[in-house]
Motif scaffolding. Sequence first.
Motif, PDB file in Angstrom:
ATOM      1  N   LYS A 174       0.972  -1.102  -0.149  1.00 18.77           N
ATOM      2  CA  LYS A 174       0.081   0.055   0.069  1.00 18.77           C
ATOM      3  C   LYS A 174       0.877   1.180  -0.099  1.00 18.77           C
ATOM      4  O   LYS A 174       0.623   2.335  -0.637  1.00 18.77           O
ATOM      5  CB  LYS A 174      -0.977   0.186   1.104  1.00 18.77           C
ATOM      6  N   LEU A 175       1.770   1.040   0.858  1.00 12.16           N
ATOM      7  CA  LEU A 175       2.735   2.324   0.864  1.00 12.16           C
ATOM      8  C   LEU A 175       3.771   2.721  -0.193  1.00 12.16           C
ATOM      9  O   LEU A 175       3.881   3.586  -0.753  1.00 12.16           O
ATOM     10  CB  LEU A 175       3.698   2.459   2.093  1.00 12.16           C
ATOM     11  N   TYR A 176       4.021   1.531  -1.044  1.00 11.10           N
ATOM     12  CA  TYR A 176       4.987   1.449  -1.946  1.00 11.10           C
ATOM     13  C   TYR A 176       4.451   0.579  -3.265  1.00 11.10           C
ATOM     14  O   TYR A 176       4.774  -0.403  -3.353  1.00 11.10           O
ATOM     15  CB  TYR A 176       6.483   0.927  -1.443  1.00 11.10           C
ATOM     16  N   SER A 177       3.722   1.217  -3.864  1.00  8.35           N
ATOM     17  CA  SER A 177       3.207   0.418  -5.073  1.00  8.35           C
ATOM     18  C   SER A 177       4.045  -0.090  -5.963  1.00  8.35           C
ATOM     19  O   SER A 177       5.288   0.435  -6.202  1.00  8.35           O
ATOM     20  CB  SER A 177       2.083   1.474  -5.615  1.00  8.35           C
ATOM     21  N   GLY A 178       3.902  -1.134  -6.406  1.00  6.86           N
ATOM     22  CA  GLY A 178       4.747  -1.971  -7.240  1.00  6.86           C
ATOM     23  C   GLY A 178       5.787  -2.662  -6.438  1.00  6.86           C
ATOM     24  O   GLY A 178       6.694  -3.418  -7.171  1.00  6.86           O
ATOM     25  N   ALA A 179       5.873  -2.765  -5.113  1.00  6.54           N
ATOM     26  CA  ALA A 179       6.730  -3.545  -4.305  1.00  6.54           C
ATOM     27  C   ALA A 179       6.612  -4.780  -4.544  1.00  6.54           C
ATOM     28  O   ALA A 179       5.568  -5.535  -4.668  1.00  6.54           O
ATOM     29  CB  ALA A 179       6.624  -3.239  -2.658  1.00  6.54           C
ATOM     30  N   CYS A 180       7.856  -5.696  -4.677  1.00  5.25           N
ATOM     31  CA  CYS A 180       7.575  -7.063  -5.004  1.00  5.25           C
ATOM     32  C   CYS A 180       8.269  -7.680  -3.644  1.00  5.25           C
ATOM     33  O   CYS A 180       9.376  -7.870  -3.634  1.00  5.25           O
ATOM     34  CB  CYS A 180       8.742  -7.315  -6.079  1.00  5.25           C
ATOM     35  N   CYS A 181       7.443  -8.223  -2.828  1.00  5.21           N
ATOM     36  CA  CYS A 181       7.990  -8.831  -1.501  1.00  5.21           C
ATOM     37  C   CYS A 181       7.998 -10.046  -1.597  1.00  5.21           C
ATOM     38  O   CYS A 181       7.353 -10.786  -2.336  1.00  5.21           O
ATOM     39  CB  CYS A 181       6.772  -8.427  -0.407  1.00  5.21           C
ATOM     40  N   PRO A 182       8.951 -10.661  -0.898  1.00  9.53           N
ATOM     41  CA  PRO A 182       9.250 -12.169  -0.777  1.00  9.53           C
ATOM     42  C   PRO A 182       8.021 -12.761   0.070  1.00  9.53           C
ATOM     43  O   PRO A 182       7.215 -12.262   0.646  1.00  9.53           O
ATOM     44  CB  PRO A 182      10.450 -12.351  -0.041  1.00  9.53           C
ATOM     45  N   TYR A 183       7.818 -14.111  -0.228  1.00  9.15           N
ATOM     46  CA  TYR A 183       6.761 -14.897   0.496  1.00  9.15           C
ATOM     47  C   TYR A 183       7.560 -15.801   1.486  1.00  9.15           C
ATOM     48  O   TYR A 183       8.593 -16.491   1.096  1.00  9.15           O
ATOM     49  CB  TYR A 183       6.042 -15.544  -0.588  1.00  9.15           C
ATOM     50  N   PHE A 184       6.975 -15.967   2.583  1.00 10.26           N
ATOM     51  CA  PHE A 184       7.584 -16.902   3.608  1.00 10.26           C
ATOM     52  C   PHE A 184       6.420 -17.931   3.926  1.00 10.26           C
ATOM     53  O   PHE A 184       5.171 -17.726   4.053  1.00 10.26           O
ATOM     54  CB  PHE A 184       7.727 -16.199   4.926  1.00 10.26           C
ATOM     55  N   HIS A 185       6.954 -19.267   3.981  1.00  9.28           N
ATOM     56  CA  HIS A 185       5.975 -20.395   4.487  1.00  9.28           C
ATOM     57  C   HIS A 185       6.620 -20.707   5.866  1.00  9.28           C
ATOM     58  O   HIS A 185       7.660 -21.071   6.030  1.00  9.28           O
ATOM     59  CB  HIS A 185       6.230 -21.656   3.622  1.00  9.28           C
ATOM     60  N   PHE A 186       5.698 -20.796   6.795  1.00  6.88           N
ATOM     61  CA  PHE A 186       5.889 -20.976   8.147  1.00  6.88           C
ATOM     62  C   PHE A 186       5.313 -22.258   8.708  1.00  6.88           C
ATOM     63  O   PHE A 186       4.103 -22.600   8.297  1.00  6.88           O
ATOM     64  CB  PHE A 186       5.431 -19.818   9.019  1.00  6.88           C
TER      65      PHE A 186
END
Length: 178
Positions: free
Chosen positions: A107-119
Amino acid sequence: MKGIVFNLLEDVVSEQFGIETWDLLLEDAKVDGVYSSLGNYPDADMLALVKAAAHRLKLPEGEVLRWFGEKAMPLLKQTYPELFEQFPTARTFILSVNTIIHPEVMKLYSGACCPYFHFTEQPDGALEMRYQSSRHLLDLAHGFILGAADIWHENISVERYPSGSPKENDMTIRWQGP
């Protein structure tokens, strides 16, 4: 990569080693160093800066990334306290990364490509985490976890699997007593 990450790196390097060191890293990495927090920049710029820092500090690149993540976490808390204040522990914060933290980042940084974590929570209380990202910055995630533990004054250990093993993108986080 979002400019905020470069801004954090600049702040951490300048705070610990001085602005002159940041300027030397920019020169060594052959990047211009003008990063707007909302801008998008090539991942190669970050990798060049990390490589330059590793060379100057005579440290492995992975260690530089862990150090950066750990030192950046308090700056993130200072800048975005609302992302931290709702969590009573580092564990609850870490477990919220996919469902609360990263959606807020996007929301803050449109286009951000965040990693995904499996817990996966282990019977002994440990937390197994699998990192998934095209950026291959597991060492940075490792540092962020250490930084989160510091914020909540928790004592943790992080176990990693050897590079090349089937679980090389996994780590196990164990909480220890005070």
